[in-house]
Enzyme design. Structure first.
Site, mmCIF file in Angstrom:
data_model
loop_
_atom_site.group_PDB
_atom_site.id
_atom_site.type_symbol
_atom_site.label_atom_id
_atom_site.label_comp_id
_atom_site.label_asym_id
_atom_site.label_seq_id
_atom_site.Cartn_x
_atom_site.Cartn_y
_atom_site.Cartn_z
ATOM 1 C CG HIS A 1 -4.834 -6.359 -0.509
ATOM 2 N ND1 HIS A 1 -6.076 -6.479 0.076
ATOM 3 C CD2 HIS A 1 -4.846 -7.199 -1.578
ATOM 4 C CE1 HIS A 1 -6.810 -7.344 -0.628
ATOM 5 N NE2 HIS A 1 -6.089 -7.787 -1.638
ATOM 6 C CG ASN B 1 -3.492 -2.661 7.136
ATOM 7 O OD1 ASN B 1 -3.428 -2.104 6.031
ATOM 8 N ND2 ASN B 1 -4.457 -3.501 7.447
ATOM 9 C CE1 TYR C 1 -9.111 -3.532 0.393
ATOM 10 C CE2 TYR C 1 -8.384 -1.446 -0.548
ATOM 11 C CZ TYR C 1 -8.118 -2.604 0.179
ATOM 12 O OH TYR C 1 -6.848 -2.816 0.697
ATOM 13 C CD GLU D 1 -8.190 -9.311 -3.980
ATOM 14 O OE1 GLU D 1 -7.039 -9.723 -3.716
ATOM 15 O OE2 GLU D 1 -9.025 -9.039 -3.099
ATOM 16 C CE LYS E 1 -3.877 -2.337 2.350
ATOM 17 N NZ LYS E 1 -4.628 -2.436 3.632
HETATM 18 N N1 UDP Z 1 -9.656 -1.254 7.465
HETATM 19 C C1 UDP Z 1 -9.797 -0.105 8.201
HETATM 20 N N2 UDP Z 1 -10.575 -0.132 9.330
HETATM 21 C C2 UDP Z 1 -11.208 -1.266 9.744
HETATM 22 C C3 UDP Z 1 -11.069 -2.438 8.987
HETATM 23 C C4 UDP Z 1 -10.282 -2.401 7.843
HETATM 24 O O1 UDP Z 1 -9.238 0.930 7.858
HETATM 25 O O2 UDP Z 1 -11.894 -1.239 10.781
HETATM 26 C C5 UDP Z 1 -8.829 -1.233 6.254
HETATM 27 C C6 UDP Z 1 -7.464 -1.905 6.460
HETATM 28 O O3 UDP Z 1 -6.491 -1.146 5.741
HETATM 29 C C7 UDP Z 1 -7.672 -3.267 5.856
HETATM 30 C C8 UDP Z 1 -8.601 -2.928 4.672
HETATM 31 O O4 UDP Z 1 -9.474 -1.938 5.215
HETATM 32 O O5 UDP Z 1 -6.438 -3.845 5.433
HETATM 33 C C9 UDP Z 1 -9.417 -4.076 4.147
HETATM 34 O O6 UDP Z 1 -10.124 -4.682 5.210
HETATM 35 P P1 UDP Z 1 -10.183 -6.268 5.353
HETATM 36 O O7 UDP Z 1 -11.173 -6.582 6.431
HETATM 37 O O8 UDP Z 1 -10.382 -6.887 4.017
HETATM 38 O O9 UDP Z 1 -8.721 -6.612 5.938
HETATM 39 P P2 UDP Z 1 -7.470 -7.344 5.251
HETATM 40 O O10 UDP Z 1 -8.023 -8.393 4.322
HETATM 41 O O11 UDP Z 1 -6.682 -6.284 4.524
HETATM 42 O O12 UDP Z 1 -6.688 -7.929 6.387
HETATM 43 MG MG MG Z 2 -9.410 -8.229 2.820
#
Ligand code: UDP
Ligand code: MG
Length: 148
Positions: free
Chosen positions: A115, A112, A49, A126, A9
């Protein structure tokens, strides 16, 4: 062989973590099948997303992803989707174990760093979205030293 979509990211790029992150996947033994450095627009980020469009953090997430260039990659290997998620660590870095990418390099959930596809089916979608031109067709000559 299974493939997954991994994206460094904008914060991971800005913080100089590109080499470190690629190195972790390489050293594990996975094979790099596609890689590009690009900035995506809002419509593209919303498509990537789409499953999260009803979430309260969706708009902030899209703003974050379009805020700078990202490194989009396809990695291949046995169980790479699940193992890739383990290498990445839990979504919230407060809960990511040390030794994972998020556990080692992130603090806030909205920054974080990386991805990774969460299932083989989402990986397929994707990879199709990010690499419509297809990916490289090669296999590492080290595979006999990695797979029994
Ligand atoms: N995210 C966020 N707040 C939240 C949950 C998710 O900002 O409460 C963001 C975070 O960057 C995360 C992305 O949204 O990586 C996608 O969410 P997902 O639940 O798919 O998590 P991932 O698959 O990336 O672990
Ligand atoms: Mg995810």
């Amino acid at each position: 062989m299974e493939q997954t979509f991994i994206m460094i990211k904008p914060d991971g790029v800005q913080r100089g973590l590109v080499g470190e992150i690629i190195g972790r996947f390489e050293k594990k033994g996975f094979s790099l099948k596609g890689l590009k450095f690009l900035t995506v627009d809002q419509a593209f980020a919303e498509k990537h997303y789409a499953d999260l469009s009803s979430k309260p953090f969706f708009n902030g997430l899209v703003e974050y992803i379009i805020s700078g260039p990202v490194v989009a990659m396809v990695w291949e290997g046995k169980n790479v989707v699940t193992t890739g998620r383990k290498i990445i660590g839990a979504t919230n870095p407060a809960e990511s174990a040390p030794g994972t990418i998020r556990g080692d390099f992130a603090i806030d959930i909205g920054r974080n760093v990386i991805h990774g596809s969460d299932a083989v089916e989402s990986a397929r979608k994707e990879i199709g979205l990010w690499f419509p031109e297809g990916t490289a067709n090669w296999s590492s000559s080290l595979n006999p030293w990695i797979y029994e």
